[in-house]
Design a protein around this motif. Structure first.
Motif: not given
Length: 121
Positions: A29-57
């Motif tokens: 396999f190869s990896i494209n984007a990687m990232g972190w999401y979070r979900q607090a109780p009673g809330k929807q999951r939300e994006l925290v941060a992502t980074i692509t294979s070329d380093g775009t954040i």
């Protein structure tokens, strides 16, 4: 089979720091984007941060200036350095990785098991 293993969550006082890690393991396999999401109780999951294979954040506005995402392509690992933590940062943080399976020539999205971040005030 490709697996994601997260680590680094825990309990910290407001103003403190934590570092999350997410490592992808497997073969063909190869990896494209990687990232972190979070979900607090009673809330929807939300994006925290992502980074692509070329380093775009991308960061959520709420974490800009406090969190830093980085990746080590040689280790297939993404990190999230979280500084100046606030009680509102408390959530289950999950790693997301977009991969390309070489054998099946398919793109897939994988999620880690999630790690709890607790911030006491």
């Amino acid at each position: 089979q490709v697996q994601l293993v997260e680590s680094g969550g825990g309990l910290v006082q407001a103003g403190g720091s934590l570092r999350l890690s997410c490592a992808a393991s497997g073969s063909m396999f190869s990896i494209n984007a990687m990232g972190w999401y979070r979900q607090a109780p009673g809330k929807q999951r939300e994006l925290v941060a992502t980074i692509t294979s070329d380093g775009t954040i991308t960061y959520a506005d709420s974490v800009k200036g406090r969190f830093t995402i980085s990746r080590d392509n040689g280790k297939n690992t993404v990190y999230l350095q979280m500084n100046s933590l606030k009680p509102e940062d408390m959530a289950v943080y999950s790693c997301r990785t977009d991969i390309y399976r070489i054998g099946t020539r398919r793109y897939e999205t994988l999620w880690g098991q999630g790690t709890q971040v607790t911030v006491s005030s």
